[in-house]
Design a protein around this motif. Structure first.
Motif, PDB file in Angstrom:
ATOM      1  N   ALA A  67      20.003 -22.861 -76.450  1.00  7.70           N
ATOM      2  CA  ALA A  67      19.324 -22.685 -75.164  1.00  7.70           C
ATOM      3  C   ALA A  67      17.880 -22.253 -75.356  1.00  7.70           C
ATOM      4  CB  ALA A  67      20.077 -21.664 -74.313  1.00  7.70           C
ATOM      5  N   LEU A  68      17.630 -21.382 -76.321  1.00  8.19           N
ATOM      6  CA  LEU A  68      16.279 -20.881 -76.555  1.00  8.19           C
ATOM      7  C   LEU A  68      15.354 -21.955 -77.110  1.00  8.19           C
ATOM      8  CD1 LEU A  68      17.274 -17.387 -77.969  1.00  8.19           C
ATOM      9  CD2 LEU A  68      16.062 -17.821 -75.829  1.00  8.19           C
ATOM     10  N   GLN A  69      15.930 -23.002 -77.711  1.00  7.49           N
ATOM     11  CA  GLN A  69      15.122 -24.125 -78.163  1.00  7.49           C
ATOM     12  C   GLN A  69      14.663 -24.976 -76.987  1.00  7.49           C
ATOM     13  OE1 GLN A  69      14.113 -24.905 -81.367  1.00  7.49           O
ATOM     14  NE2 GLN A  69      14.958 -22.918 -81.935  1.00  7.49           N
ATOM     15  N   ARG A  70      15.422 -24.957 -75.910  1.00 14.38           N
ATOM     16  CA  ARG A  70      15.178 -25.860 -74.785  1.00 14.38           C
ATOM     17  C   ARG A  70      14.490 -25.186 -73.608  1.00 14.38           C
ATOM     18  NH1 ARG A  70      21.188 -27.456 -73.617  1.00 14.38           N
ATOM     19  NH2 ARG A  70      20.214 -28.610 -71.896  1.00 14.38           N
ATOM     20  N   CYS A  71      14.524 -23.861 -73.546  1.00 12.03           N
ATOM     21  CA  CYS A  71      14.099 -23.162 -72.325  1.00 12.03           C
ATOM     22  C   CYS A  71      13.086 -22.063 -72.634  1.00 12.03           C
ATOM     23  CB  CYS A  71      15.307 -22.530 -71.618  1.00 12.03           C
ATOM     24  SG  CYS A  71      16.650 -23.687 -71.279  1.00 12.03           S
ATOM     25  N   ASP A  72      12.270 -21.732 -71.637  1.00 10.72           N
ATOM     26  CA  ASP A  72      11.354 -20.592 -71.740  1.00 10.72           C
ATOM     27  C   ASP A  72      12.070 -19.285 -71.424  1.00 10.72           C
ATOM     28  OD1 ASP A  72       8.977 -22.254 -72.146  1.00 10.72           O
ATOM     29  OD2 ASP A  72       9.304 -22.865 -70.068  1.00 10.72           O
ATOM     30  N   VAL A  73      13.038 -19.353 -70.529  1.00 12.07           N
ATOM     31  CA  VAL A  73      13.828 -18.189 -70.132  1.00 12.07           C
ATOM     32  C   VAL A  73      15.288 -18.605 -70.123  1.00 12.07           C
ATOM     33  CG1 VAL A  73      14.225 -16.419 -68.371  1.00 12.07           C
ATOM     34  CG2 VAL A  73      11.959 -17.438 -68.609  1.00 12.07           C
ATOM     35  N   VAL A  74      16.147 -17.739 -70.642  1.00 10.96           N
ATOM     36  CA  VAL A  74      17.588 -17.955 -70.544  1.00 10.96           C
ATOM     37  C   VAL A  74      18.173 -16.815 -69.719  1.00 10.96           C
ATOM     38  CG1 VAL A  74      19.784 -18.103 -71.779  1.00 10.96           C
ATOM     39  CG2 VAL A  74      17.727 -19.188 -72.733  1.00 10.96           C
ATOM     40  N   VAL A  75      18.889 -17.177 -68.673  1.00  8.26           N
ATOM     41  CA  VAL A  75      19.544 -16.193 -67.815  1.00  8.26           C
ATOM     42  C   VAL A  75      21.040 -16.363 -67.984  1.00  8.26           C
ATOM     43  CG1 VAL A  75      19.840 -15.325 -65.471  1.00  8.26           C
ATOM     44  CG2 VAL A  75      17.644 -16.297 -66.166  1.00  8.26           C
ATOM     45  N   THR A  76      21.697 -15.292 -68.423  1.00  5.20           N
ATOM     46  CA  THR A  76      23.149 -15.322 -68.580  1.00  5.20           C
ATOM     47  C   THR A  76      23.783 -14.429 -67.529  1.00  5.20           C
ATOM     48  OG1 THR A  76      23.284 -13.436 -70.097  1.00  5.20           O
ATOM     49  CG2 THR A  76      22.836 -15.596 -71.068  1.00  5.20           C
TER      50      THR A  76
END
Length: 622
Positions: A270-279
């Motif tokens: 997810a961190l490769q694809r996104c600026d922010v990850v919300v779980t």
């Protein structure tokens, strides 16, 4: 999957969380400190997403207008030719040309005794220095309303000065002028302004890409049936919609099970694809709550507990490299959405290049429609619906009902989070609290209360009546003054004797002279007058002045003197009262005695002062 440091924390602290409890203010500050603006990109104006931020100043390459232009339909003239028109019944000029918008008037010249028909926005011909509007002209022959190519002469009825009805070159925007500064948020108005200036390509800070991930072995997709201990995943759908509503790009990262290895791989991807990850989920104290220790291993965990209700276990971390943000929200649906409003929304705004203060929610002061119980340990973000109350001239907040963090119904229709302090007791109905706006304030519920009452469906009679709410005192319409009457008395409150002072004050306030004063006030801005009755003597329980005086921001000894003088005209015992008068904000507060006779005497002194006091408090001319 705990490292040695985390295991040592757990052994040393027992079952208490190892993370310090911080305030919401501290938590938002940490998020904004770590959220750095994304790298700028350049793109065609037509492709700029609404809500993104300019990362460079926009400079006008040309003046606007680029030529002297007519402001209205009329005739381009030499102003000196019209000097005597008004006094002599007009002057007749030769029509030498007809110029419409878009026509190059470079070859057209207007000399003395001549004019040219011109339309709004058209270029002024050489020689002309003013425009006479069509309404101030008269046709010389044929149909007086017809202006066609056969028109040879026209009568000018009113004289004009040089420069009349002309937009000079650069009068709107000068060449080289900065029309929008870096940091400006792009809305349709900004797009239109850039297009007007001929700026077809802009450099912006893009909106972030935000990934949404749900964690938990108990989750199934919304369309699946449930059995046993399974529940449908509502958080992911909610947060995907939330991110889209903020204008950012939302990425669905699916449901990840509570397995350490799988969760770590999912986060890395997810961190490769996104600026922010919300779980959502996995941040509490259970043995399957793996998010906190995993984030400690992957990067820097900035906080893991916040003193707030709901949302205490909310967690924030950053991962090195191209610094990525991870916001781990609680699994309870309400906690998840409330904390997303408070932390994720500001983070997205900051990443898109907005200044820190512009990342905050809009806030207003609202009047509570009901009494709300306070939490003695944590400040609460209470879900509410805020509406405009015309009768109170104030924003009114109604709770959405039971506030359990699992009850997503408490978010339905809510447009505000009420900021309730941590304290014992209650926030009383009628008190003012701060509300963070998370949605639009709805239109008035009654069509007649709407500014455009007929359009809202009100009848003609209802619309006329409702329009009084928007009228100003100067128009002769009676405006409303909000008055609070408080009788302070043990015996009256216990029913030993009837409260006569309060009704006496109310009777005075409805007298015709007060109504006349209110009608003369020139502003319908909110005006409050608070009058108290009783508790101003020398008895041991007479504490009204002591209770009210500390609340006043400015004292008014002149009012106290006036009501003393009114009482002394009738009885020497008036000196035994201890009145207090002054203002708090725009509110006038006056304490009166408990005696009906004394109240009436004091009101005779107070009533004539009200118009000037209210005008001064509202900043109006008297």
């Amino acid at each position: 999957m705990q490292d040695a440091k985390q295991q040592q924390r757990s052994r040393g602290r027992g079952r208490e969380s190892s993370f310090p409890m911080i305030s919401v203010d501290e938590a938002i500050a940490m998020v904004l400190e770590e959220a750095e603006a994304l790298p700028p990109v350049t793109m065609p104006l037509a492709d700029v997403p609404m809500g993104s931020t300019l990362s460079a100043d926009a400079v006008a390459p040309d003046p606007l207008p680029p030529f002297p232009a007519s402001i209205m339909d009329g005739y381009a003239v030499v102003a000196a030719d019209t000097a005597e028109a008004s006094a002599n019944g007009g002057c007749v000029l030769e029509v030498v040309a007809r110029i419409t918008a878009g026509v190059d008037a470079a070859a057209i010249t207007v000399g003395p005794g001549q004019c040219a028909y011109i339309t709004t926005g058209a270029k002024l011909p050489k020689g002309a220095d003013a425009v006479v509007k069509v309404e101030d002209t008269q046709a010389m022959a044929g149909d007086a309303s017809l202006m066609d190519a056969d028109e040879k002469t026209v009568r000018i009825l009113k004289g004009v000065a040089a420069g009349t009805s002309i937009r000079p070159i650069g009068s709107d925007i000068a060449q080289g002028e900065v029309v929008l500064t870096a940091g400006t948020r792009v809305t349709p108005a900004e797009v239109g302004l850039l297009a007007t200036c001929g700026i077809a390509t802009v450099t912006i800070t893009p909106l972030p890409v935000v990934g949404i991930m749900s964690t938990g072995d108990e989750l199934v997709e919304p369309g699946e049936s449930i059995s046993g201990g399974m529940i449908r995943d509502s958080n992911r759908a909610t947060l995907l919609a939330f991110v889209k509503a903020q204008g950012a790009t939302a990425v669905d990262l699916g449901i990840v099970r509570d397995v350490a290895g799988g969760l770590e791989e999912a986060l890395k991807d997810a961190l490769q694809r996104c600026d922010v990850v919300v779980t959502s989920g996995g941040v509490s104290m259970g043995e399957a709550d793996l998010i906190k220790p995993l984030l400690e291993q992957m990067g820097t965990l900035h906080f893991g507990r916040i003193c707030m209700k709901p949302g205490k276990p909310t967690t924030f971390a950053t991962v090195p490299g191209e610094k990525k943000l991870v916001l781990a929200m609680p699994g309870n649906p309400v906690s998840c959405l409330v904390t997303s409003h408070l932390f994720c929304a500001p983070a997205m705004r900051r990443l898109s290049g907005q200044a820190r203060h512009l990342c905050m929610h809009s806030q207003v002061q609202v009047v509570l429609a009901e009494t709300l119980k306070l939490d003695p340990e944590r400040p609460e973000y209470h879900r509410a619906v805020v509406t405009w109350d015309s009768s109170q001239n104030a924003l009114l907040a109604n709770s959405t009902g039971p506030q359990a963090s699992c009850r997503l119904l408490s978010m339905r229709g809510s447009n505000a989070l009420l900021c309730l302090p941590a304290a014992s007791g209650v926030a009383a109905a009628g008190s003012l609290v701060t509300a963070l706006l998370i949605g639009d304030i709805p239109p008035p519920s009654a069509p007649a209360r709407c500014f455009h009452a007929r359009a809202a469906g009100a009848s003609a009679a209802e619309a006329q009546h409702g329009s009084h709410d928007h009228a100003h005192g100067a128009s002769g319409v009676r405006t409303v003054m909000t008055v609070a009457l408080l009788t302070v008395s043990d015996r009256a409150s216990q029913g030993v004797y009837e409260d006569l002072s309060g009704p006496a004050m109310a009777k005075c306030l409805t007298a015709e002279d007060i109504q006349a004063c209110i009608m003369e006030w020139c502003d319908v801005a909110k005006v409050d007058l608070i009058l108290t009755s009783g508790g101003t003597g020398f008895g041991r329980r007479d504490l009204t002045p002591e209770a009210i005086a500390p609340l006043l921001q400015r004292h008014a000894p002149g009012i106290v003197h006036a009501i003393y003088q009114a009482g002394l005209k009738h009885t020497p015992l008036a000196v035994l009262s201890r009145p207090v008068a002054g203002t708090r904000g725009n509110t006038l507060v006056v304490t009166l005695p408990g005696s009906v006779k004394a109240v009436n005497e004091n009101m005779t002194a107070l009533v004539p002062l009200l118009p000037r006091i209210v005008n001064l408090l509202q900043g109006n001319e008297c």
